[in-house]
Motif scaffolding. Structure first.
Motif, PDB file in Angstrom:
ATOM      1  N   ALA A 227      -3.304  -5.104   0.080  1.00 17.67           N
ATOM      2  CA  ALA A 227      -3.251  -3.651   0.374  1.00 17.67           C
ATOM      3  C   ALA A 227      -3.485  -2.835  -0.914  1.00 17.67           C
ATOM      4  N   GLY A 228      -3.571  -1.514  -0.742  1.00 17.49           N
ATOM      5  CA  GLY A 228      -4.012  -0.608  -1.812  1.00 17.49           C
ATOM      6  C   GLY A 228      -3.470  -0.912  -3.197  1.00 17.49           C
ATOM      7  N   VAL A 229      -2.160  -1.042  -3.326  1.00 11.82           N
ATOM      8  CA  VAL A 229      -1.561  -1.289  -4.640  1.00 11.82           C
ATOM      9  C   VAL A 229      -1.692  -2.773  -5.009  1.00 11.82           C
TER      10      VAL A 229
ATOM     11  N   ASP B 278       0.914   5.596 -12.686  1.00 12.62           N
ATOM     12  CA  ASP B 278       0.498   4.864 -13.894  1.00 12.62           C
ATOM     13  C   ASP B 278       0.112   5.833 -15.003  1.00 12.62           C
TER      14      ASP B 278
ATOM     15  N   SER C  97       2.856  10.040  -4.677  1.00 11.11           N
ATOM     16  CA  SER C  97       3.044   8.777  -3.943  1.00 11.11           C
ATOM     17  C   SER C  97       1.958   7.787  -4.336  1.00 11.11           C
ATOM     18  N   ASP C  98       0.987   8.250  -5.105  1.00 14.33           N
ATOM     19  CA  ASP C  98      -0.164   7.421  -5.462  1.00 14.33           C
ATOM     20  C   ASP C  98       0.089   6.706  -6.793  1.00 14.33           C
ATOM     21  N   PHE C  99      -0.056   5.392  -6.777  1.00  6.76           N
ATOM     22  CA  PHE C  99       0.257   4.606  -7.976  1.00  6.76           C
ATOM     23  C   PHE C  99      -0.675   4.890  -9.152  1.00  6.76           C
ATOM     24  N   ARG C 100      -1.869   5.403  -8.847  1.00  4.73           N
ATOM     25  CA  ARG C 100      -2.757   5.776  -9.961  1.00  4.73           C
ATOM     26  C   ARG C 100      -2.147   6.930 -10.747  1.00  4.73           C
TER      27      ARG C 100
ATOM     28  N   ASN D 144      -5.179  -3.467  -6.121  1.00  6.27           N
ATOM     29  CA  ASN D 144      -5.795  -2.678  -7.199  1.00  6.27           C
ATOM     30  C   ASN D 144      -4.972  -2.476  -8.456  1.00  6.27           C
ATOM     31  N   SER D 145      -3.732  -2.955  -8.451  1.00 10.10           N
ATOM     32  CA  SER D 145      -2.908  -2.692  -9.627  1.00 10.10           C
ATOM     33  C   SER D 145      -2.473  -3.976 -10.335  1.00 10.10           C
TER      34      SER D 145
ATOM     35  N   GLY E 222       0.869  -1.175   0.000  1.00  8.91           N
ATOM     36  CA  GLY E 222       0.000   0.000   0.000  1.00  8.91           C
ATOM     37  C   GLY E 222       0.894   1.208   0.000  1.00  8.91           C
ATOM     38  N   ASN E 223       0.463   2.245   0.684  1.00 11.97           N
ATOM     39  CA  ASN E 223       1.334   3.403   0.820  1.00 11.97           C
ATOM     40  C   ASN E 223       2.555   3.005   1.645  1.00 11.97           C
ATOM     41  N   GLY E 224       2.304   2.284   2.745  1.00 12.87           N
ATOM     42  CA  GLY E 224       3.370   1.581   3.445  1.00 12.87           C
ATOM     43  C   GLY E 224       3.425   0.186   2.842  1.00 12.87           C
TER      44      GLY E 224
ATOM     45  N   ARG F  11      -9.701  -6.150  -9.571  1.00 13.47           N
ATOM     46  CA  ARG F  11      -9.347  -5.334  -8.407  1.00 13.47           C
ATOM     47  C   ARG F  11     -10.143  -5.787  -7.200  1.00 13.47           C
TER      48      ARG F  11
HETATM   49  P1  ADP Z   1      -1.917   2.600   3.700  1.00 14.70           P
HETATM   50  O1  ADP Z   1      -2.910   1.777   4.483  1.00 14.70           O
HETATM   51  O2  ADP Z   1      -0.508   2.142   3.814  1.00 14.70           O
HETATM   52  O3  ADP Z   1      -2.069   4.080   3.866  1.00 14.70           O
HETATM   53  P2  ADP Z   1      -3.343   1.555   1.394  1.00 14.70           P
HETATM   54  O4  ADP Z   1      -3.141   0.102   1.576  1.00 14.70           O
HETATM   55  O5  ADP Z   1      -4.683   2.124   1.655  1.00 14.70           O
HETATM   56  O6  ADP Z   1      -2.239   2.383   2.159  1.00 14.70           O
HETATM   57  O7  ADP Z   1      -2.904   1.898  -0.103  1.00 14.70           O
HETATM   58  C1  ADP Z   1      -3.056   3.189  -0.616  1.00 14.70           C
HETATM   59  C2  ADP Z   1      -2.431   3.224  -1.978  1.00 14.70           C
HETATM   60  O8  ADP Z   1      -3.059   2.287  -2.842  1.00 14.70           O
HETATM   61  C3  ADP Z   1      -2.608   4.536  -2.711  1.00 14.70           C
HETATM   62  O9  ADP Z   1      -1.616   5.484  -2.329  1.00 14.70           O
HETATM   63  C4  ADP Z   1      -2.441   4.126  -4.164  1.00 14.70           C
HETATM   64  O10 ADP Z   1      -1.079   4.206  -4.505  1.00 14.70           O
HETATM   65  C5  ADP Z   1      -2.855   2.680  -4.194  1.00 14.70           C
HETATM   66  N1  ADP Z   1      -4.064   2.487  -4.980  1.00 14.70           N
HETATM   67  C6  ADP Z   1      -5.339   2.612  -4.586  1.00 14.70           C
HETATM   68  N2  ADP Z   1      -6.188   2.380  -5.606  1.00 14.70           N
HETATM   69  C7  ADP Z   1      -5.421   2.083  -6.687  1.00 14.70           C
HETATM   70  C8  ADP Z   1      -5.692   1.738  -8.054  1.00 14.70           C
HETATM   71  N3  ADP Z   1      -6.925   1.652  -8.526  1.00 14.70           N
HETATM   72  N4  ADP Z   1      -4.628   1.508  -8.862  1.00 14.70           N
HETATM   73  C9  ADP Z   1      -3.371   1.593  -8.399  1.00 14.70           C
HETATM   74  N5  ADP Z   1      -3.058   1.904  -7.135  1.00 14.70           N
HETATM   75  C10 ADP Z   1      -4.062   2.155  -6.288  1.00 14.70           C
END
Ligand code: ADP
Length: 395
Positions: free
Chosen positions: A329-331, A287, A281-284, A334-335, A209-211, A361
């Motif tokens: 986690a986030g990335v 990309d 810092s956001d992978f969206r 979702n990626s 994710g972000n972490g 996703r």
């Molecule tokens: P944390 O809990 O560490 O703060 P998350 O697990 O919530 O982080 O992850 C957040 C990250 O997920 C975002 O900063 C973004 O980079 C990534 N993210 C969320 N949605 C997408 C997506 N659709 N495509 C790519 N990356 C995504």
């Protein structure tokens, strides 16, 4: 039983009320800008979210507002606070004291305080959340669930740094690892989905994710993980550098005339894919920039995936093979492109990703081909549910 799960940061507080029998989320929300002004976003299950701007001078005021909303005649999901049977608190650092979750009492609070040295930004905030809940819900049992606990099974060879031993003895300088609740939950789910016996399995969990951190889970136990004394070690993250040559710190401090504190802030908040790309810092965003031809964004994404793959390779050596690699986690959830690029390095292990299955996703599924020797999986993490389960088990 209804369990309130609290994840308290220095100026924010996330919560979920979970029915432990059905495991349904009854309500969830977030308090932000605590100590500044205050905003509560509350979402009762099946209803629209409500945003309330209200003063939150401290965490007790924030918890008080949350409890008000949970019992509110219109937005609430319970009639009275007596319906909350227990509270589960996420606590970041349990040091070597806590290898599992515990029921909170005065001694536990003292020991969490003693671990604050190791997580000065997190543990004090977690404690404030615990105390605020104790004040407003006297008599309700509370449980601390530690981010570090799952990794306490790491052997010495994995957690000792190549430093003079006295620093470990005097200050507890060793590798602890974080995201433990997620690594534990995801490794168990991955075993179930992949049809593996967890007690006879070799699973790598990529929590990105972000972490971000990777863990090696052998027979259900963490035997290595990429984060260390603090969450700064390991992978390239959203804004954290991950592994670097430690001599870089002195080198840049000297060249730029900045203090160690400033440098540490740069390593935590201005580095990672954010600092490398200069984009986000956001992978969206990364990309999108890469798609538009931004070369630095492309290099950043490649460096990120390469680092993850190197850790997976290292953990294949640590466990003498791998049965499954799980992304979360986030990335990770979702990626598809990040998952695909990481897996492209793992063919030597016998892992082949299925592009069609991978093109999803946030759903639990196997994303490798049917004949892939090592399974790749997408397993959305659910730290709150894991905390609620731990809480119920202890009370
Ligand atoms: P944390 O809990 O560490 O703060 P998350 O697990 O919530 O982080 O992850 C957040 C990250 O997920 C975002 O900063 C973004 O980079 C990534 N993210 C969320 N949605 C997408 C997506 N659709 N495509 C790519 N990356 C995504």
């Amino acid at each position: 039983m209804k369990v309130l799960v609290i994840n308290c940061g220095s100026s924010s507080l996330k919560y979920q009320l979970i029915d432990s029998e059905t495991e349904a989320v009854l309500a969830k929300g977030l308090c932000e800008r605590i100590g500044i002004d205050g905003r509560l976003t509350h979402t009762p299950a099946g209803k629209d979210k409500i945003v309330i701007e209200a003063p939150m001078p401290n965490h007790t005021a924030a918890v008080s507002l949350v409890l008000e909303q949970l019992t509110d005649a219109k937005n609430g999901v319970i009639k009275s606070l007596s319906e909350i049977g227990a509270v589960g608190h996420r606590v970041v650092h349990g040091g070597e004291k806590f290898a599992s979750s515990v029921v909170i009492n005065d001694d536990v609070i003292k020991e969490i305080e003693e671990c604050s040295d190791l997580a000065p930004l997190h543990n004090p905030a977690n404690l404030i959340g615990i105390r605020a809940c104790q004040e407003l819900m006297p008599g309700v049992p509370m449980v601390a669930v530690f981010d570090t606990a799952f990794h306490q099974t790491m052997p010495k060879k994995a957690y000792l740094y190549g430093l003079p031993h006295e620093y470990y003895e005097k200050y507890g300088v060793r590798r602890y690892g974080f995201h433990g609740t997620s690594h534990s939950y995801v490794s168990k789910r991955a075993a179930e989905i992949a049809g593996l016996d967890i007690n006879n399995s070799k699973i790598v969990v990529c929590h990105i994710g972000n972490g971000a951190s990777v863990s090696a889970v052998l027979n259900g136990k963490s035997v290595d993980t990429s984060m260390g004394l603090t969450p700064l070690e390991g992978l390239i993250m959203g804004t954290r550098s991950g592994d670097i040559d430690p001599a870089i710190i002195e080198f840049i401090c000297h060249k730029e005339g900045i203090s160690y504190e400033t440098m540490l802030n740069i390593l935590n908040k201005k580095s990672g894919v954010y600092g490398m790309s200069g984009v986000s810092s956001d992978f969206r965003d990364l990309d999108a920039a890469a798609d538009e031809g931004n070369e630095r964004a492309k290099d950043t994404l490649h460096a990120f995936c390469y680092r993850v793959a190197k850790y997976v390779g290292a953990y294949a050596a640590a466990m003498n093979g791998i049965d499954a690699v799980a992304f979360t986690a986030g990335v990770g959830e979702n990626s598809p492109s990040v998952r695909k690029e990481i897996c492209s390095y793992l063919g030597f292990l016998g892992l082949t990703i299925d592009d069609e299955k991978n093109n999803v996703r946030g759903v639990e599924r196997i994303i490798s081909t049917d004949d892939s020797k090592v399974k790749a999986l997408l397993v959305p993490t659910n730290e709150e549910l894991a905390i609620a389960r731990e809480t119920v088990a202890l009370v």
